[in-house]
Scaffold this motif. Structure first.
Motif, PDB file in Angstrom:
ATOM      1  N   SER A  61      21.563  75.951 -37.118  1.00  0.00           N
ATOM      2  CA  SER A  61      20.471  76.238 -36.193  1.00  0.00           C
ATOM      3  C   SER A  61      20.942  77.306 -35.201  1.00  0.00           C
ATOM      4  O   SER A  61      22.149  77.507 -35.010  1.00  0.00           O
ATOM      5  CB  SER A  61      20.068  74.970 -35.437  1.00  0.00           C
ATOM      6  N   VAL A  62      20.000  77.957 -34.564  1.00  0.00           N
ATOM      7  CA  VAL A  62      20.345  78.920 -33.513  1.00  0.00           C
ATOM      8  C   VAL A  62      20.987  78.167 -32.348  1.00  0.00           C
ATOM      9  O   VAL A  62      21.938  78.652 -31.734  1.00  0.00           O
ATOM     10  CB  VAL A  62      19.098  79.720 -33.074  1.00  0.00           C
ATOM     11  N   GLU A  63      20.490  76.965 -32.073  1.00  0.00           N
ATOM     12  CA  GLU A  63      21.076  76.127 -31.019  1.00  0.00           C
ATOM     13  C   GLU A  63      22.571  75.891 -31.278  1.00  0.00           C
ATOM     14  O   GLU A  63      23.386  76.003 -30.372  1.00  0.00           O
ATOM     15  CB  GLU A  63      20.364  74.769 -30.951  1.00  0.00           C
ATOM     16  N   ILE A 135      12.561  73.640 -24.159  1.00  0.00           N
ATOM     17  CA  ILE A 135      12.506  73.547 -25.618  1.00  0.00           C
ATOM     18  C   ILE A 135      13.762  74.191 -26.192  1.00  0.00           C
ATOM     19  O   ILE A 135      14.482  74.887 -25.478  1.00  0.00           O
ATOM     20  CB  ILE A 135      11.237  74.238 -26.201  1.00  0.00           C
ATOM     21  N   THR A 136      14.008  73.978 -27.470  1.00  0.00           N
ATOM     22  CA  THR A 136      15.183  74.580 -28.097  1.00  0.00           C
ATOM     23  C   THR A 136      14.914  76.044 -28.430  1.00  0.00           C
ATOM     24  O   THR A 136      13.751  76.473 -28.531  1.00  0.00           O
ATOM     25  CB  THR A 136      15.554  73.854 -29.402  1.00  0.00           C
ATOM     26  N   LEU A 137      15.985  76.777 -28.624  1.00  0.00           N
ATOM     27  CA  LEU A 137      15.854  78.168 -29.058  1.00  0.00           C
ATOM     28  C   LEU A 137      15.150  78.246 -30.405  1.00  0.00           C
ATOM     29  O   LEU A 137      14.312  79.119 -30.625  1.00  0.00           O
ATOM     30  CB  LEU A 137      17.242  78.825 -29.150  1.00  0.00           C
ATOM     31  N   ASP A 138      15.470  77.318 -31.307  1.00  0.00           N
ATOM     32  CA  ASP A 138      14.845  77.311 -32.630  1.00  0.00           C
ATOM     33  C   ASP A 138      13.353  77.055 -32.542  1.00  0.00           C
ATOM     34  O   ASP A 138      12.566  77.651 -33.270  1.00  0.00           O
ATOM     35  CB  ASP A 138      15.529  76.272 -33.534  1.00  0.00           C
ATOM     36  N   CYS A 139      12.949  76.182 -31.654  1.00  0.00           N
ATOM     37  CA  CYS A 139      11.524  75.920 -31.439  1.00  0.00           C
ATOM     38  C   CYS A 139      10.837  77.169 -30.866  1.00  0.00           C
ATOM     39  O   CYS A 139       9.750  77.555 -31.298  1.00  0.00           O
ATOM     40  CB  CYS A 139      11.356  74.726 -30.512  1.00  0.00           C
ATOM     41  N   LEU A 140      11.485  77.809 -29.913  1.00  0.00           N
ATOM     42  CA  LEU A 140      10.934  78.997 -29.274  1.00  0.00           C
ATOM     43  C   LEU A 140      10.658  80.127 -30.280  1.00  0.00           C
ATOM     44  O   LEU A 140       9.654  80.810 -30.182  1.00  0.00           O
ATOM     45  CB  LEU A 140      11.856  79.490 -28.161  1.00  0.00           C
TER      46      LEU A 140
END
Length: 145
Positions: A61-63, A135-140
């Motif tokens: 993930s990006v996170e 929110i997470t970076l992946d969600c963004l």
């Protein structure tokens, strides 16, 4: 932890684990060795497209890539929609206006306008928005919806 420092540490760990040379990774990612070296040494902020490419390459993930999560990947990433339109969807789902985002963060009105016209955001800007929206970076960016 600063997102660029987290990225540098995780990226360097992933490079070691991969046992590939910078030349091999640069070739795999269709970029130059100097760009990979700048990321490795924390001297260059990353564009969103590069983050996604690296996360996909290392299957994380990006996170995780940015040192914000210990879980390497606990979902199947989705193809990211264009940020210029998706940021508006994310803001609406979080019940936040572009005005409120600009007013309460370091994101300028001009920067937000450039994004809405198709300019890619940098990692540091993505982190600012993700933290503000909680929110997470992946969600963004639409990898995890």
């Amino acid at each position: 932890m600063n997102v660029l420092v987290g990225f540098k540490e995780t990226f360097n760990d992933l490079l070691k684990e991969s046992e590939k040379t910078l030349d091999e990774i640069a070739a795999d990612l269709h970029t130059s060795k100097s760009v990979i070296s700048k990321w490795k040494n924390h001297t260059k902020d990353l564009k969103m497209k590069s983050l996604i490419k690296l996360a996909d390459y290392f299957n994380c993930s990006v996170e995780f890539l940015c040192g914000k999560s210990r879980d390497q990947l606990n979902y199947t990433p989705k193809e990211c929609p264009p940020f210029c339109t998706y940021i508006k969807t994310v803001l609406a789902s979080c019940k936040v206006s572009a005005y409120k985002l600009v007013k309460n963060t370091s994101i300028s009105r001009a920067q937000f306008h450039r994004w809405s016209k198709g300019t890619e955001p940098l990692l540091t800007s993505l982190e600012t928005v993700a933290e503000f929206l909680d929110i997470t970076l992946d969600c963004l960016i639409g990898r995890d919806r």
